[in-house]
Design an enzyme around this catalytic site. Structure first.
Site, PDB file in Angstrom:
ATOM      1  N   LEU A 202       0.603  -1.451  -0.508  1.00 51.27           N
ATOM      2  CA  LEU A 202      -0.514   0.057   0.737  1.00 51.27           C
ATOM      3  C   LEU A 202       1.321   1.353   0.384  1.00 51.27           C
ATOM      4  CD1 LEU A 202      -3.527   0.409   0.872  1.00 51.27           C
ATOM      5  CD2 LEU A 202      -2.759   0.490   3.093  1.00 51.27           C
ATOM      6  N   HIS A 203       0.254   2.114  -0.928  1.00 48.48           N
ATOM      7  CA  HIS A 203       1.723   2.976  -0.596  1.00 48.48           C
ATOM      8  C   HIS A 203       0.292   4.255  -1.469  1.00 48.48           C
ATOM      9  CE1 HIS A 203       2.612   2.382  -4.676  1.00 48.48           C
ATOM     10  NE2 HIS A 203       2.954   3.478  -4.748  1.00 48.48           N
ATOM     11  N   ARG A 204      -0.164   4.118  -2.564  1.00 46.59           N
ATOM     12  CA  ARG A 204      -0.996   5.533  -2.944  1.00 46.59           C
ATOM     13  C   ARG A 204      -1.328   6.409  -2.333  1.00 46.59           C
ATOM     14  NH1 ARG A 204       0.675   5.331  -7.670  1.00 46.59           N
ATOM     15  NH2 ARG A 204       1.203   2.933  -8.466  1.00 46.59           N
ATOM     16  N   ASP A 279      -2.368  -1.328  -4.411  1.00 45.93           N
ATOM     17  CA  ASP A 279      -2.080  -0.735  -4.899  1.00 45.93           C
ATOM     18  C   ASP A 279      -1.138   0.329  -6.021  1.00 45.93           C
ATOM     19  OD1 ASP A 279      -0.886   0.951  -3.069  1.00 45.93           O
ATOM     20  OD2 ASP A 279      -2.140   2.401  -2.840  1.00 45.93           O
TER      21      ASP A 279
END
Ligand code: UD1
Ligand code: UDP
Length: 355
Positions: A202-204, A279
């Site tokens: 996850l990093h958006r 993501d």
């Protein structure tokens, strides 16, 4: 031929690796690292593992707001390009390093080659979409990984200088997965078994910076009756810590929360995962390459072929949809040959040499 290559973020080192190797057989490459990513596991590990030559210039720009980070890059990249006078500049993907590299190069009237051109989410709230659109419109060479990317460029009136080359990440993954399978001990180290765990990343900005989205994903992960492996991007770790959600994950015995891992370990984790929840753009593709079902924690994707072929499902951040996909999304459909033949890097180098 003298090529200046500008990179700065994790996925760019991976895309650079196969291309740089081919390029250096045919000409000189000056490698410029903006310093956008700087933790060992976000940057140097990829140079060490993939044998990428160390950068000729490290600009050490680091983290900041979009304007400050991009502005610092513009100033420092210009100094290098004025001194080095390359014949062409290569930029990769859609980060602030891509945008800064393209802007400076265009103003110096040097041709730009954009690797991974033409991708669109059609979502201008994503910083990446702005970076891609601007970089494509400034580029002399748009190296498109897929036919969809070629079509997107055509829609925006970009037809000259567009080359359908295939995807350099496919080249990289094909080379590396065999090494990873022979060398990585990550499953034993983590005490997990093949096809018995879910892999999460996850990093958006849309997921980390909007509390309700982050909280909903954390809630969904916490209630899964599955072993979850979650190498946490530093942006996400910060957002989880700042919002008080980190301990919720760390205290859950089903979840293994860890710092990001190297490329070989990560590829093996993907390859042996039961399903991947992410993501990330690159990870959606790698899941497809390895025929691992991908549950994408976004409302849209640039990699539409992975969804069309049935191997990727878009669930956003909704807990019920995430749970339904974890239990019920079990694709086995035919995959088309959408990402090329693993020789995208060779094709790009040939085009540059001809020029
Ligand atoms: C960037 C790219 C994104 C890409 C991602 C790949 C932009 C706008 N975004 O997002 O398109 O998908 O890289 O991973 O260019 N941080 C560290 N250590 C590091 C790097 C970052 O702690 O080595 C932390 C800092 O708190 C920083 C935050 O992560 O503020 C975000 O880093 P940044 O490079 O701005 O964006 P990413 O989310 O990494
Ligand atoms: N990756 C890695 N270690 C990790 C997580 C990801 O080596 O702990 C690799 C992954 O194999 C892929 C790339 O990083 O090649 C994806 O980068 P990221 O998700 O940061 O960026 P995006 O592709 O979304 O731009």
């Amino acid at each position: 031929m003298k090529v200046a290559t500008i990179v700065g973020a994790r996925p760019q080192f991976i895309k650079l690796a196969p291309l740089s190797q081919k390029l250096r057989l045919k000409g000189k490459e000056v490698l410029i690292h903006t310093g956008q990513h700087y933790d060992y596991e976000m940057s140097r590990v990829f140079f060490d593992e993939l044998g990428i030559p160390l950068p000729d210039y490290h600009l050490e720009v680091g983290s900041d707001s979009h304007a400050v980070q991009t502005g610092k890059m513009l100033i420092k990249i210009e100094e290098v390009l004025v001194k080095e006078k390359p014949d062409v500049v290569l930029v990769y993907g859609d980060t602030n390093s891509t945008l800064a590299g393209a802007l400076v190069t265009a103003k110096l009237n040097i041709p730009i080659g954009h690797v991974e051109a033409g991708l669109r989410s059609f979502d201008r709230t994503m910083p990446e979409e702005i970076n891609r659109v601007v970089s494509d419109h400034l580029s002399s060479f748009c190296f498109a990984p897929t036919q969809t990317a070629v079509d997107n460029l055509k829609e925006e009136g970009i037809e000259n200088g567009v080359y359908l080359t295939g995807d350099v990440m496919y080249d990289a993954a094909l080379n590396a997965i065999e090494i990873a399978r022979g060398k990585s001990k990550i499953l034993a180290q983590l005490g997990i078994k093949e096809k018995e765990y879910l892999l999460v990343t996850l990093h958006r900005a849309g997921n980390t910076d909007i509390f309700n989205n982050l909280a909903s994903i954390v809630d969904a992960l916490g209630d899964l009756n599955e072993q979850v492996i979650f190498p946490v991007h530093p942006r996400t770790r910060k957002a989880l810590a700042d919002s008080g959600l980190l301990s919720k994950l760390e205290d859950n015995p089903h979840l293994k929360i860890m710092t990001p891992v190297g490329y070989f370990d990560f590829l093996l984790l993907e390859y042996q995962a039961k399903k991947i929840l992410t993501d990330s753009g690159g990870i959606q593709k790698e899941a497809y390459f390895f025929k691992v079902p991908c549950i994408t924690l976004r409302e849209n994707t640039e990699w539409v072929e992975t969804v069309e072929d049935g191997w990727n499902i878009l669930v956003g951040t909704n807990k019920d949809l995430i749970h339904q996909a974890v239990s019920g999304f079990n694709p086995d459909s035919h995959q088309r040959d959408v990402f090329g033949d693993g020789k995208a890097s060779e094709k790009i180098v040939e085009i540059l040499v001809d020029f």
